[in-house]
Design a protein around this motif. Structure first.
Motif, PDB file in Angstrom:
ATOM      1  N   ILE A  19       0.828  -1.203   0.000  1.00 15.12           N
ATOM      2  CA  ILE A  19       0.000   0.000   0.000  1.00 15.12           C
ATOM      3  C   ILE A  19       0.862   1.252   0.000  1.00 15.12           C
ATOM      4  O   ILE A  19       0.564   2.225  -0.708  1.00 15.12           O
ATOM      5  N   ILE A  20       1.938   1.249   0.746  1.00 15.74           N
ATOM      6  CA  ILE A  20       2.843   2.402   0.758  1.00 15.74           C
ATOM      7  C   ILE A  20       3.410   2.626  -0.643  1.00 15.74           C
ATOM      8  O   ILE A  20       3.496   3.757  -1.119  1.00 15.74           O
ATOM      9  N   PHE A  44      -7.544   4.572  -4.295  1.00 18.61           N
ATOM     10  CA  PHE A  44      -8.583   3.539  -4.394  1.00 18.61           C
ATOM     11  C   PHE A  44      -8.424   2.777  -5.709  1.00 18.61           C
ATOM     12  O   PHE A  44      -8.443   1.546  -5.742  1.00 18.61           O
ATOM     13  N   TYR A  45      -8.253   3.504  -6.801  1.00 17.40           N
ATOM     14  CA  TYR A  45      -8.056   2.914  -8.128  1.00 17.40           C
ATOM     15  C   TYR A  45      -6.823   1.999  -8.139  1.00 17.40           C
ATOM     16  O   TYR A  45      -6.875   0.874  -8.634  1.00 17.40           O
ATOM     17  N   GLU A  46      -5.710   2.482  -7.607  1.00 18.03           N
ATOM     18  CA  GLU A  46      -4.466   1.699  -7.593  1.00 18.03           C
ATOM     19  C   GLU A  46      -4.611   0.423  -6.770  1.00 18.03           C
ATOM     20  O   GLU A  46      -4.139  -0.640  -7.170  1.00 18.03           O
ATOM     21  N   ILE A  47      -5.259   0.534  -5.615  1.00 16.67           N
ATOM     22  CA  ILE A  47      -5.418  -0.633  -4.743  1.00 16.67           C
ATOM     23  C   ILE A  47      -6.307  -1.681  -5.414  1.00 16.67           C
ATOM     24  O   ILE A  47      -6.002  -2.876  -5.391  1.00 16.67           O
ATOM     25  N   LYS A  48      -7.408  -1.234  -6.017  1.00 23.34           N
ATOM     26  CA  LYS A  48      -8.288  -2.166  -6.737  1.00 23.34           C
ATOM     27  C   LYS A  48      -7.537  -2.839  -7.879  1.00 23.34           C
ATOM     28  O   LYS A  48      -7.650  -4.046  -8.076  1.00 23.34           O
ATOM     29  N   ASN A  49      -6.771  -2.066  -8.629  1.00 23.59           N
ATOM     30  CA  ASN A  49      -6.013  -2.626  -9.755  1.00 23.59           C
ATOM     31  C   ASN A  49      -4.918  -3.587  -9.303  1.00 23.59           C
ATOM     32  O   ASN A  49      -4.469  -4.408 -10.092  1.00 23.59           O
ATOM     33  N   ALA A  50      -4.508  -3.482  -8.059  1.00 23.17           N
ATOM     34  CA  ALA A  50      -3.514  -4.415  -7.521  1.00 23.17           C
ATOM     35  C   ALA A  50      -4.166  -5.724  -7.076  1.00 23.17           C
ATOM     36  O   ALA A  50      -3.482  -6.624  -6.591  1.00 23.17           O
TER      37      ALA A  50
END
Length: 137
Positions: A19-20, A44-50
Motif C-alpha cells: 500500500i505504501i 482507491f483505483y491503484e489498490i483495486k487494480n492491484a
C-alpha cells in the motif's frame, strides 16, 4: 511469539509495504497540492487494480450501550478488512490526526493503520504506521 502471530505480522507487513508503494506511485503522478478526495480516488483505483479488496468511505458505527450510531465515522480506505488508510493534505500532523486513526483501529478492531499526508515533497517522510495494541488505545 507464536508461529501464527509471526505469519499474521508478515502478512500485515507485506500488505502495508504494498500500500505504501501504491501511495507513493499516486504521489509521483500527482505531486502535492490537490484535495484529499483526489488522492483518495486515485489510491482507491491503484489498490483495486492491484487485486486487493478495498472499501472507500467505510462507515464505522459507534456502539454505546444498547444503541448503534451508524453516522459516527467514515474510514477513507479500508483494505482487505484489516488495514485502515486515513489520508490528509495538511501542513503538519497534529495529535488529532493520530487520535483519529487510533480511534478507527479501536472501534473497528482493525490491526493496522496508515496515516498518509499527501501535502509533502517526499511522501515516504509523511506516512505514519499505527498498530492496534492495548498500549495505543
Amino acid at each position: 511469539m507464536h508461529k501464527v502471530d509471526t505469519e499474521i505480522h508478515k502478512d500485515l507487513d507485506s500488505l502495508s509495504y504494498k500500500i505504501i508503494g501504491l501511495a507513493i506511485e499516486v504521489h509521483r503522478q500527482l505531486g502535492p497540492g490537490l484535495l484529499e478526495s483526489a488522492y483518495q480516488e486515485c489510491l482507491f483505483y491503484e489498490i483495486k487494480n492491484a487485486g486487493l479488496v478495498v472499501e472507500k468511505e467505510k462507515i464505522l458505527p459507534i456502539s454505546y450501550k444498547d444503541i448503534k450510531l451508524d453516522y459516527g465515522y467514515r474510514i477513507d480506505l479500508l483494505v482487505e478488512n484489516k488495514l485502515v488508510i486515513e489520508l490528509k493534505t495538511v501542513e503538519t500532523y497534529t495529535s488529532v490526526h493520530f487520535a483519529q486513526i487510533l480511534t478507527y483501529l479501536k472501534l473497528g478492531n482493525y490491526p493496522l493503520g496508515l496515516l498518509v499526508n499527501y501535502n509533502s515533497k517526499i511522501l515516504k517522510n509523511n506516512i505514519k504506521r499505527f498498530i492496534n495494541t492495548p498500549e495505543n488505545l
